[in-house]
Motif scaffolding. Sequence first.
Motif, mmCIF file in Angstrom:
data_model
loop_
_atom_site.group_PDB
_atom_site.id
_atom_site.type_symbol
_atom_site.label_atom_id
_atom_site.label_comp_id
_atom_site.label_asym_id
_atom_site.label_seq_id
_atom_site.Cartn_x
_atom_site.Cartn_y
_atom_site.Cartn_z
ATOM 1 N N ALA A 1 0.832 -1.202 0.000
ATOM 2 C CA ALA A 1 0.000 0.000 0.000
ATOM 3 C C ALA A 1 0.866 1.251 0.000
ATOM 4 O O ALA A 1 0.607 2.210 -0.745
ATOM 5 C CB ALA A 1 -0.931 -0.007 1.207
ATOM 6 N N HIS A 2 1.906 1.255 0.825
ATOM 7 C CA HIS A 2 2.818 2.398 0.862
ATOM 8 C C HIS A 2 3.485 2.590 -0.499
ATOM 9 O O HIS A 2 3.654 3.731 -0.962
ATOM 10 C CB HIS A 2 3.885 2.192 1.943
ATOM 11 N N ARG A 3 3.808 1.480 -1.132
ATOM 12 C CA ARG A 3 4.488 1.550 -2.426
ATOM 13 C C ARG A 3 3.623 2.225 -3.480
ATOM 14 O O ARG A 3 4.093 3.065 -4.241
ATOM 15 C CB ARG A 3 4.866 0.132 -2.874
ATOM 16 N N ILE A 4 2.337 1.884 -3.535
ATOM 17 C CA ILE A 4 1.489 2.456 -4.586
ATOM 18 C C ILE A 4 0.961 3.845 -4.216
ATOM 19 O O ILE A 4 0.535 4.598 -5.100
ATOM 20 C CB ILE A 4 0.311 1.536 -4.955
ATOM 21 N N LEU A 5 0.998 4.187 -2.928
ATOM 22 C CA LEU A 5 0.499 5.491 -2.505
ATOM 23 C C LEU A 5 1.599 6.534 -2.384
ATOM 24 O O LEU A 5 1.316 7.726 -2.280
ATOM 25 C CB LEU A 5 -0.227 5.370 -1.160
ATOM 26 N N SER A 6 2.842 6.096 -2.412
ATOM 27 C CA SER A 6 3.957 7.024 -2.257
ATOM 28 C C SER A 6 3.987 8.045 -3.392
ATOM 29 O O SER A 6 3.865 7.679 -4.566
ATOM 30 C CB SER A 6 5.281 6.252 -2.241
ATOM 31 N N PRO A 7 4.120 9.334 -3.062
ATOM 32 C CA PRO A 7 4.207 10.359 -4.108
ATOM 33 C C PRO A 7 5.366 10.111 -5.083
ATOM 34 O O PRO A 7 5.302 10.513 -6.237
ATOM 35 C CB PRO A 7 4.430 11.648 -3.312
ATOM 36 N N LYS A 8 6.397 9.415 -4.608
ATOM 37 C CA LYS A 8 7.541 9.132 -5.479
ATOM 38 C C LYS A 8 7.184 8.160 -6.594
ATOM 39 O O LYS A 8 7.830 8.133 -7.646
ATOM 40 C CB LYS A 8 8.701 8.572 -4.642
ATOM 41 N N GLN A 9 6.174 7.318 -6.364
ATOM 42 C CA GLN A 9 5.780 6.330 -7.365
ATOM 43 C C GLN A 9 4.920 6.947 -8.457
ATOM 44 O O GLN A 9 4.954 6.515 -9.599
ATOM 45 C CB GLN A 9 5.007 5.179 -6.703
ATOM 46 N N HIS A 10 4.125 7.945 -8.102
ATOM 47 C CA HIS A 10 3.244 8.609 -9.075
ATOM 48 C C HIS A 10 2.362 7.606 -9.818
ATOM 49 O O HIS A 10 2.244 7.645 -11.043
ATOM 50 C CB HIS A 10 4.056 9.432 -10.076
ATOM 51 N N ILE A 11 1.772 6.660 -9.076
ATOM 52 C CA ILE A 11 0.846 5.715 -9.702
ATOM 53 C C ILE A 11 -0.370 6.481 -10.216
ATOM 54 O O ILE A 11 -0.995 7.248 -9.489
ATOM 55 C CB ILE A 11 0.408 4.634 -8.690
ATOM 56 N N ALA A 12 -0.709 6.274 -11.471
ATOM 57 C CA ALA A 12 -1.823 7.000 -12.073
ATOM 58 C C ALA A 12 -3.153 6.497 -11.533
ATOM 59 O O ALA A 12 -3.342 5.302 -11.332
ATOM 60 C CB ALA A 12 -1.777 6.840 -13.591
ATOM 61 N N LYS A 13 -4.063 7.441 -11.295
ATOM 62 C CA LYS A 13 -5.443 7.117 -10.941
ATOM 63 C C LYS A 13 -6.352 7.783 -11.973
ATOM 64 O O LYS A 13 -6.220 8.969 -12.234
ATOM 65 C CB LYS A 13 -5.798 7.612 -9.533
ATOM 66 N N THR A 14 -7.239 6.987 -12.564
ATOM 67 C CA THR A 14 -8.095 7.481 -13.649
ATOM 68 C C THR A 14 -9.539 7.555 -13.178
ATOM 69 O O THR A 14 -10.041 6.618 -12.552
ATOM 70 C CB THR A 14 -7.989 6.566 -14.875
ATOM 71 N N TYR A 15 -10.194 8.665 -13.503
ATOM 72 C CA TYR A 15 -11.563 8.911 -13.070
ATOM 73 C C TYR A 15 -12.445 9.315 -14.252
ATOM 74 O O TYR A 15 -11.959 9.876 -15.229
ATOM 75 C CB TYR A 15 -11.604 10.067 -12.053
ATOM 76 N N HIS A 16 -13.732 9.045 -14.118
ATOM 77 C CA HIS A 16 -14.743 9.631 -14.991
ATOM 78 C C HIS A 16 -15.559 10.596 -14.141
ATOM 79 O O HIS A 16 -16.047 10.228 -13.065
ATOM 80 C CB HIS A 16 -15.645 8.565 -15.601
ATOM 81 N N ALA A 17 -15.691 11.822 -14.624
ATOM 82 C CA ALA A 17 -16.442 12.846 -13.901
ATOM 83 C C ALA A 17 -17.528 13.417 -14.802
ATOM 84 O O ALA A 17 -17.306 13.635 -15.994
ATOM 85 C CB ALA A 17 -15.511 13.967 -13.448
ATOM 86 N N VAL A 18 -18.695 13.650 -14.222
ATOM 87 C CA VAL A 18 -19.770 14.361 -14.915
ATOM 88 C C VAL A 18 -19.702 15.814 -14.463
ATOM 89 O O VAL A 18 -19.730 16.094 -13.253
ATOM 90 C CB VAL A 18 -21.151 13.763 -14.588
ATOM 91 N N LEU A 19 -19.578 16.727 -15.426
ATOM 92 C CA LEU A 19 -19.434 18.147 -15.117
ATOM 93 C C LEU A 19 -20.703 18.923 -15.449
ATOM 94 O O LEU A 19 -21.578 18.440 -16.165
ATOM 95 C CB LEU A 19 -18.253 18.736 -15.905
ATOM 96 N N ASP A 20 -20.768 20.149 -14.940
ATOM 97 C CA ASP A 20 -21.943 20.984 -15.187
ATOM 98 C C ASP A 20 -21.845 21.765 -16.502
ATOM 99 O O ASP A 20 -22.693 22.616 -16.793
ATOM 100 C CB ASP A 20 -22.166 21.951 -14.023
ATOM 101 N N GLY A 21 -20.834 21.456 -17.279
ATOM 102 C CA GLY A 21 -20.677 22.110 -18.575
ATOM 103 C C GLY A 21 -19.426 21.620 -19.261
ATOM 104 O O GLY A 21 -18.592 20.929 -18.647
ATOM 105 N N PRO A 22 -19.261 21.925 -20.544
ATOM 106 C CA PRO A 22 -18.110 21.440 -21.302
ATOM 107 C C PRO A 22 -16.797 22.081 -20.861
ATOM 108 O O PRO A 22 -16.789 23.163 -20.266
ATOM 109 C CB PRO A 22 -18.459 21.825 -22.740
ATOM 110 N N ILE A 23 -15.710 21.395 -21.159
ATOM 111 C CA ILE A 23 -14.380 21.940 -20.865
ATOM 112 C C ILE A 23 -13.814 22.591 -22.124
ATOM 113 O O ILE A 23 -14.155 22.223 -23.246
ATOM 114 C CB ILE A 23 -13.415 20.851 -20.356
ATOM 115 N N SER A 24 -12.953 23.536 -21.933
ATOM 116 C CA SER A 24 -12.322 24.243 -23.044
ATOM 117 C C SER A 24 -10.902 23.731 -23.254
ATOM 118 O O SER A 24 -10.354 23.007 -22.412
ATOM 119 C CB SER A 24 -12.281 25.743 -22.746
#
Length: 244
Positions: free
Chosen positions: A123-146
């Motif tokens: 857990a420490h290995r994947i959460l360490s800022p030095k590892q920079h493990i990518a986390k991917t999200y889907h978000a619904v927004l209140d409007g389009p992005i530019s």
Amino acid sequence: MAQNMRLDRFFSSQNLASRKEFRTLLKQGRVAVNGAVPAKADLKIDPERDEIFLDGTRIGYQKHLYLMLNKPRGVVSATEDRSQKTVLDLVPEELYRPGLFPAGRLDKDTTGFVLLTDDGEFAHRILSPKQHIAKTYHAVLDGPISEETAAQFEKGVTLKDGFTCLPAWIKTVKDGQNPIVEIILHEGKYHQIKRMAAACGRHVLSLKRIKMGGLCLDPDLPEGGCKALLHKDIQKLLEGQGAE
């Protein structure tokens, strides 16, 4: 080296049988240790050295447990809470193991992939800022992005409190009045995606984590569902340290 443990505890720790179920297996003569059928469930064994069989098949020892949970809205990422349901409350009895905890947290109203484990070092290995493990999200927004917003994310959004985030990536995956965007982060500050969106003039209506490292949330795993991960899955968690 593993410490000696009771035979029935070994079977429950490997999610093979509850202690009650194990006693039945033992009476049926379906269990063997080093070629002999044990007489008692509390026989002390060394799980890394003794040869343990169930129905003639040798059982390998898995020291740690890794679970994928599809967290629903309204559940807190904690090991215990007196007033609210936690992610551990969703783990079925056959998968539960003492010492489990969430490796990384999702906000109460955020859904999706939470890793549960009893392996503190991993857990420490994947959460360490030095590892920079990518986390991917889907978000619904209140409007389009530019294009400007996308450029801000890649540069590193400066939040309203003055903190500048690491470079992140955002792209639209479904257009509309409330578009769905995919966001890839390499850090996990408090309410970070919501704060990044707010700094760019957008409000997050809903948020779901769909991937950690190179491991995607199983699309067949229902909300509130939980499954054990295989070794190949664990390796995928350590992938995806760059943007896609």
